[in-house]
Motif scaffolding. Structure first.
Motif, PDB file in Angstrom:
ATOM      1  N   HIS A 267       0.823  -1.212   0.000  1.00 48.41           N
ATOM      2  CA  HIS A 267       0.000   0.000   0.000  1.00 48.41           C
ATOM      3  C   HIS A 267       0.857   1.262   0.000  1.00 48.41           C
ATOM      4  O   HIS A 267       0.340   2.365  -0.171  1.00 48.41           O
ATOM      5  CB  HIS A 267      -0.940   0.005   1.211  1.00 48.41           C
ATOM      6  CG  HIS A 267      -0.251   0.239   2.516  1.00 48.41           C
ATOM      7  ND1 HIS A 267       0.390  -0.761   3.208  1.00 48.41           N
ATOM      8  CD2 HIS A 267      -0.084   1.368   3.249  1.00 48.41           C
ATOM      9  CE1 HIS A 267       0.914  -0.268   4.307  1.00 48.41           C
ATOM     10  NE2 HIS A 267       0.637   1.009   4.366  1.00 48.41           N
ATOM     11  N   CYS A 268       2.172   1.105   0.202  1.00 49.84           N
ATOM     12  CA  CYS A 268       3.078   2.253   0.145  1.00 49.84           C
ATOM     13  C   CYS A 268       4.316   1.882  -0.666  1.00 49.84           C
ATOM     14  O   CYS A 268       5.446   2.150  -0.264  1.00 49.84           O
ATOM     15  CB  CYS A 268       3.461   2.715   1.551  1.00 49.84           C
ATOM     16  SG  CYS A 268       4.048   1.412   2.630  1.00 49.84           S
TER      17      CYS A 268
ATOM     18  N   PRO B 227       2.442   3.719  10.256  1.00 49.88           N
ATOM     19  CA  PRO B 227       1.498   4.651  10.885  1.00 49.88           C
ATOM     20  C   PRO B 227       1.322   5.943  10.085  1.00 49.88           C
ATOM     21  O   PRO B 227       0.211   6.494  10.034  1.00 49.88           O
ATOM     22  CB  PRO B 227       2.124   4.917  12.260  1.00 49.88           C
ATOM     23  CG  PRO B 227       3.028   3.766  12.510  1.00 49.88           C
ATOM     24  CD  PRO B 227       3.537   3.357  11.184  1.00 49.88           C
ATOM     25  N   CYS B 228       2.393   6.414   9.447  1.00 50.20           N
ATOM     26  CA  CYS B 228       2.289   7.650   8.660  1.00 50.20           C
ATOM     27  C   CYS B 228       1.365   7.453   7.461  1.00 50.20           C
ATOM     28  O   CYS B 228       0.502   8.302   7.181  1.00 50.20           O
ATOM     29  CB  CYS B 228       3.675   8.084   8.189  1.00 50.20           C
ATOM     30  SG  CYS B 228       4.810   8.576   9.519  1.00 50.20           S
ATOM     31  N   THR B 229       1.540   6.350   6.736  1.00 49.10           N
ATOM     32  CA  THR B 229       0.695   6.120   5.567  1.00 49.10           C
ATOM     33  C   THR B 229      -0.731   5.758   5.980  1.00 49.10           C
ATOM     34  O   THR B 229      -1.685   6.063   5.259  1.00 49.10           O
ATOM     35  CB  THR B 229       1.292   5.002   4.705  1.00 49.10           C
ATOM     36  OG1 THR B 229       1.507   3.830   5.510  1.00 49.10           O
ATOM     37  CG2 THR B 229       2.622   5.434   4.102  1.00 49.10           C
ATOM     38  N   TYR B 230      -0.876   5.117   7.137  1.00 50.54           N
ATOM     39  CA  TYR B 230      -2.228   4.837   7.657  1.00 50.54           C
ATOM     40  C   TYR B 230      -2.986   6.143   7.893  1.00 50.54           C
ATOM     41  O   TYR B 230      -4.162   6.274   7.538  1.00 50.54           O
ATOM     42  CB  TYR B 230      -2.125   4.035   8.952  1.00 50.54           C
ATOM     43  CG  TYR B 230      -3.387   4.076   9.799  1.00 50.54           C
ATOM     44  CD1 TYR B 230      -4.471   3.266   9.505  1.00 50.54           C
ATOM     45  CD2 TYR B 230      -3.475   4.933  10.899  1.00 50.54           C
ATOM     46  CE1 TYR B 230      -5.631   3.309  10.281  1.00 50.54           C
ATOM     47  CE2 TYR B 230      -4.609   4.991  11.676  1.00 50.54           C
ATOM     48  CZ  TYR B 230      -5.693   4.178  11.365  1.00 50.54           C
ATOM     49  OH  TYR B 230      -6.840   4.217  12.128  1.00 50.54           O
ATOM     50  N   VAL B 231      -2.305   7.114   8.489  1.00 53.43           N
ATOM     51  CA  VAL B 231      -2.938   8.408   8.755  1.00 53.43           C
ATOM     52  C   VAL B 231      -3.297   9.103   7.439  1.00 53.43           C
ATOM     53  O   VAL B 231      -4.388   9.675   7.303  1.00 53.43           O
ATOM     54  CB  VAL B 231      -2.004   9.286   9.611  1.00 53.43           C
ATOM     55  CG1 VAL B 231      -2.535  10.714   9.696  1.00 53.43           C
ATOM     56  CG2 VAL B 231      -1.848   8.695  11.005  1.00 53.43           C
ATOM     57  N   MET B 232      -2.376   9.062   6.476  1.00 55.51           N
ATOM     58  CA  MET B 232      -2.645   9.701   5.180  1.00 55.51           C
ATOM     59  C   MET B 232      -3.858   9.071   4.502  1.00 55.51           C
ATOM     60  O   MET B 232      -4.736   9.784   3.978  1.00 55.51           O
ATOM     61  CB  MET B 232      -1.412   9.575   4.282  1.00 55.51           C
ATOM     62  CG  MET B 232      -1.565  10.239   2.920  1.00 55.51           C
ATOM     63  SD  MET B 232      -1.623  12.047   2.991  1.00 55.51           S
ATOM     64  CE  MET B 232       0.128  12.399   3.246  1.00 55.51           C
ATOM     65  N   ARG B 233      -3.941   7.759   4.506  1.00 61.75           N
ATOM     66  CA  ARG B 233      -5.078   7.085   3.877  1.00 61.75           C
ATOM     67  C   ARG B 233      -6.382   7.432   4.599  1.00 61.75           C
ATOM     68  O   ARG B 233      -7.405   7.715   3.963  1.00 61.75           O
ATOM     69  CB  ARG B 233      -4.868   5.575   3.881  1.00 61.75           C
ATOM     70  CG  ARG B 233      -5.993   4.801   3.199  1.00 61.75           C
ATOM     71  CD  ARG B 233      -5.826   3.311   3.428  1.00 61.75           C
ATOM     72  NE  ARG B 233      -4.695   2.766   2.745  1.00 61.75           N
ATOM     73  CZ  ARG B 233      -4.711   2.345   1.473  1.00 61.75           C
ATOM     74  NH1 ARG B 233      -5.815   2.454   0.755  1.00 61.75           N
ATOM     75  NH2 ARG B 233      -3.633   1.826   0.928  1.00 61.75           N
TER      76      ARG B 233
ATOM     77  N   ILE C 150      -9.609   1.471  -0.152  1.00 59.74           N
ATOM     78  CA  ILE C 150      -9.415   1.673  -1.582  1.00 59.74           C
ATOM     79  C   ILE C 150      -8.242   0.809  -2.040  1.00 59.74           C
ATOM     80  O   ILE C 150      -7.138   0.907  -1.479  1.00 59.74           O
ATOM     81  CB  ILE C 150      -9.145   3.159  -1.894  1.00 59.74           C
ATOM     82  CG1 ILE C 150     -10.321   4.009  -1.393  1.00 59.74           C
ATOM     83  CG2 ILE C 150      -8.928   3.375  -3.385  1.00 59.74           C
ATOM     84  CD1 ILE C 150     -10.118   5.491  -1.574  1.00 59.74           C
ATOM     85  N   PRO C 151      -8.415  -0.034  -3.060  1.00 61.10           N
ATOM     86  CA  PRO C 151      -7.369  -0.988  -3.470  1.00 61.10           C
ATOM     87  C   PRO C 151      -6.276  -0.373  -4.334  1.00 61.10           C
ATOM     88  O   PRO C 151      -5.929  -0.908  -5.386  1.00 61.10           O
ATOM     89  CB  PRO C 151      -8.168  -2.035  -4.247  1.00 61.10           C
ATOM     90  CG  PRO C 151      -9.293  -1.277  -4.849  1.00 61.10           C
ATOM     91  CD  PRO C 151      -9.663  -0.219  -3.850  1.00 61.10           C
ATOM     92  N   VAL C 152      -5.745   0.766  -3.925  1.00 60.00           N
ATOM     93  CA  VAL C 152      -4.609   1.391  -4.608  1.00 60.00           C
ATOM     94  C   VAL C 152      -3.643   1.857  -3.535  1.00 60.00           C
ATOM     95  O   VAL C 152      -3.967   1.869  -2.342  1.00 60.00           O
ATOM     96  CB  VAL C 152      -5.057   2.576  -5.497  1.00 60.00           C
ATOM     97  CG1 VAL C 152      -5.903   2.106  -6.662  1.00 60.00           C
ATOM     98  CG2 VAL C 152      -5.809   3.625  -4.674  1.00 60.00           C
TER      99      VAL C 152
END
Length: 821
Positions: free
Chosen positions: A223-224, A323-329, A338-340
């Motif tokens: 996912h990232c 955690p950073c990308t979780y927050v952004m999503r 969302i599957p991207v």
């Protein structure tokens, strides 16, 4: 038999094994005997069963033979009973060998193979055995340890072997079978990815990186994936730059990776000295035997201005990235899955309400990085995942179940940067004070039991008004620094999740200026510098513009500074008793690295009323190299700012030269004279010699090194394209710190009933010096005491109020209570 050297021992064992080996034979499973001291490992047995099921049980492969010991009498009887001779045991295929009733071959390995075979194929009756006759106990132990130490292949070695054979070939399938659980699925997903697979393959071309690969941790990187690809490219480019060429990557061994990863020799003198020691002692890059090439590698290492990355550091830093990308999503899509990738999701939300098309992509990456900087400042509050404890007995970090204010401020920042979605608008339009007020009212009087009546909104409004009347309390916490003239961040803590003792100290200093500014070389780096390196590893900054300056600019005179600052250490890292220099003299506190002046407040997004500069004002103050694309800084502002920096630098160079001449004079004091003076007189003279009277600006102007160095296409280490001018630190730097650090410390050891001085060092090096003294006195348990005979911990020595500590094996031997010997 006593062996006087490892070489002699190995030679003796090899001779015995060669002379005692008589050949191979198929031995019945029920005639194989194993040591029963340990219980079988069910995980190993299950793994072997999966291998047998996947590629079959290749018992006749000589690599899979079991080593066994047999007596000469039993062997002779077995040959007669089987109508065989010794020559038959040397044939290409092992013959069947039937042992007399009640006799066994004592096997030195292979217990799990036999158990797995019986479960996989109950009809199987034999296994090939390498037969040794009457081995000595030492030879039997050596064979058993050889097998035990062989261990299983690392994931990295398995992947490289899979990639080395044609797809779906028998050889490739054999290596695939060594991957257990979910690892085959994860690896297939990586290799099918169009962008990730090439970067993954390139990184694994470096042999020293392979042992650290743990495929199981890659399950959730997809996912990232853009950030992971950027990190992999940095790993490859860094090691190419260190080695000087792609062809030399084959000489990067695992010892080199383990010793150099997370080090930054271009910024930290401690890390530079560590790299020098490892190169000189030839403990790393062992295959590089040419001294000229080894020196070239060392010089390349000294140009690296960021934490040296590896597969291991990537896997650890992913724990911080998630955690950073979780927050952004969550900011953009809320609870929707969302599957991207997160970056794709963010791009879809960028500029949607502005109709941007011409320069949308160029602006997107810049603004995405700025938004991640804001997330890094509040990652624990936004993700709900607290930092790691700095010690086992440390208290848990307190977090709200849901921090409405943190999410509202993030939405405000996202909207400022051009991101828009339903979730961003919802958070943007939500007043966190109102949410808190309503929750407080309902918590105090549950609505199922109480009714506030028609005045409910009025009550809420009054509470919100009361909240907004509160004034921010100015923090007493000193701003975080990028480097330190005393002990810095430990190497083991430079990757992965943040720690509780540094999170609050660093969070509001994770700013654009601190991420992009030049960094002066100093004794060591701090935890803030580690966060900076992690940001660059995952996102970089203007990577597409190329780099245009060399890190050599910041290394002018670096060798001379190293002699002054680290001259107290010899080639092996031991302290030189005659050394007079110390980091506190050459570098006072690098307060300009603290990065919390007014130029940074635009990126803090705090409620402090004293910082009201609008978004983008900090960018207008930066040089042309820091132009963000959407910043509206005028040419005149930039030119004026550059002229000011040039004047400041020229003025400080003269001041620095005079200061260094003063240091040279100070060094002429002999060690004997210092030692014979009374303590008070010595402390007074040392305090008078310390440069505390000089303005901090004079002491802070030193060599500037860009901490973004990475290799270019010609494999030379060059500077990142994003550069910021060094901002002078505040003028109220504490001179007491320099005085405290300038004091010599003495280490005395009890010998023959007398106290003898063993080492002299500057205060920042006291822990290292104590370790040196202990190593110089092997076989003695030297405990640490004050002059009163009270125990003192190693960690407290640097801040110990007196200048002498004592090492002794006996606390009752008597300690000086009034004077230093």
């Amino acid at each position: 038999m006593v062996f006087f050297s490892l070489a002699a021992r190995s030679k003796h064992l090899n001779a015995e094994l060669s002379s005692r080996f008589c050949g191979n034979a198929k031995i019945a499973l029920d005639q194989l005997e194993f040591d029963s001291n340990e219980e079988p490992d069910e995980k190993k047995i299950s793994h072997l069963q999966r291998v047998f099921k996947g590629v079959g049980c290749d018992r006749l492969n000589p690599n899979n033979f079991i080593s066994g010991n047999i007596s000469a009498d039993v062997l002779q009887a077995s040959l007669q009973q089987s109508n065989r001779n010794v020559a038959d045991l040397r044939s290409l295929e092992p013959p069947d060998l039937r042992l007399p009733a009640g006799q066994r071959v004592h096997c030195l390995s292979g217990r799990h193979r036999v158990i797995a075979l019986r479960k996989y194929n109950p009809a199987a009756t034999w296994w090939p055995v390498k037969l040794y006759v009457d081995l000595s106990p030492e030879a039997r132990r050596a064979l058993a340890e050889e097998f035990a130490n062989e261990g299983k292949y690392s994931d990295g070695e398995i992947v490289v072997n899979i990639l080395g054979y044609p797809e779906h070939s028998v050889d490739a399938n054999q290596w695939w079978a060594r991957l257990d659980k979910s690892k085959p699925r994860i690896l297939k997903k990586i290799l099918r990815h169009r962008e990730l697979a090439p970067a993954f393959r390139k990184a694994l071309q470096i042999p020293g990186l392979r042992p650290a690969l743990l495929l199981a941790t890659w399950n959730k990187i997809f996912h990232c994936v853009e950030e992971v690809i950027h990190y992999l490219q940095l790993i490859y480019n860094t090691w190419v730059g260190i080695m000087g060429s792609e062809a030399a990557l084959q000489f990067v061994d695992n010892d080199a990776v383990q010793e150099l990863e997370l080090r930054v020799p271009g910024i930290s003198y401690c890390d530079e000295r560590h790299a020098e020691y490892q190169i000189q002692k030839q403990t790393i890059f062992k295959a590089v035997t040419d001294n000229g090439q080894r020196e070239l590698i060392l010089q390349n290492l000294k140009q690296v201005g960021y934490l040296i990355p590896s597969i291991h550091t990537l896997q650890q830093d992913f724990k911080y990235l998630r955690p950073c990308t979780y927050v952004m999503r969550k900011l953009i899509s809320g609870r929707d899955q969302i599957p991207v990738t997160v970056q794709t999701t963010a791009f879809q939300a960028f500029g949607a309400d502005e109709g941007l098309s011409f320069n949308r992509e160029a602006r997107f990456l810049t603004n995405l990085k700025l938004l991640y900087l804001h997330i890094m400042q509040n990652v624990c509050q936004l993700s709900g995942q607290g930092p790691l404890k700095d010690s086992d007995d440390g208290e848990d970090y307190e977090l709200l179940p849901y921090d409405a204010r943190a999410w509202h401020e993030l939405a405000v920042r996202a909207k400022e940067l051009g991101f828009s979605s339903d979730e961003i608008l919802r958070l943007y339009n939500t007043d966190p004070d109102r949410e808190v007020a309503i929750k407080a009212l309902y918590d105090a009087r549950p609505p199922r039991l109480y009714d506030y009546g028609p005045n409910f909104e009025s009550i809420v409004h009054k509470l919100v008004k009361a909240f907004k009347s509160a004034k921010p309390v100015e923090s007493n916490m000193p701003p975080a620094e990028l480097t330190s003239h005393v002990g810095g961040e430990r190497v083991a803590r430079r990757c992965g999740r943040v720690y509780s003792d540094t999170y609050d100290k660093d969070r509001y200093s994770i700013t654009l200026e601190n991420i992009t500014r030049k960094v002066r070389k100093n004794t060591d780096i701090t935890s803030l510098f580690a966060r900076r390196s992690v940001f660059h590893a995952f996102w970089g900054w203007h990577d597409d513009q190329g780099d245009d300056q060399s890190n050599e600019q910041g290394n002018d005179g670096g060798d001379d500074d190293l002699d002054d600052i680290m001259g107290g250490l010899d080639e092996e890292g031991r302290l030189d008793k005659g050394h007079q220099g110390h980091p506190g003299q050459a570098f006072t506190s690098t307060s300009q690295d603290q990065g919390n002046d007014q130029g940074n407040d635009d990126w803090d997004d705090t409620e402090d009323e004293t910082h009201q500069s609008p978004p983008g004002q900090a960018l207008a103050l930066m040089s042309e190299d820091l132009e963000m694309g959407d910043a509206e800084a005028s040419e005149k502002q930039r030119q004026g700012y550059q002229r000011g920096l040039t004047k400041q630098k020229k003025a400080s160079e003269k001041q620095l030269q005079g200061y260094q001449r003063g240091l040279t004079k100070q060094k002429k004091t002999t060690r004997t004279e210092r030692y014979r003076r009374p303590r008070k007189q010595r402390q007074i003279q040392q305090a008078a010699a310390s440069p505390q009277g000089e303005p901090p600006e004079e002491r802070q102007q030193d060599q500037l090194i860009v901490a973004n160095a990475r290799p270019d296409a010609q494999q030379s280490m060059i500077i990142s394209s994003v550069q910021a001018a060094s901002i002078p630190g505040p003028s109220n730097a504490a001179p007491q710190d320099a005085q405290h650090l300038s004091v010599n410390m003495y280490i005395c050891v009890r010998k023959n009933g007398q106290w003898e001085e063993a080492e002299t060092c500057k205060r920042p090096y006291i822990e290292t010096a104590i370790d040196v003294v202990r190593r110089n006195n092997p076989g003695q348990r030297l405990f640490l005491y004050t002059r009163f005979g009270r125990g003192i911990s190693l960690d407290d020595c640097r801040n110990y109020e007196e200048d002498t500590v004592y090492l002794s094996t006996n606390p009752d031997e008597g300690f000086p209570a009034e004077e230093i010997l």
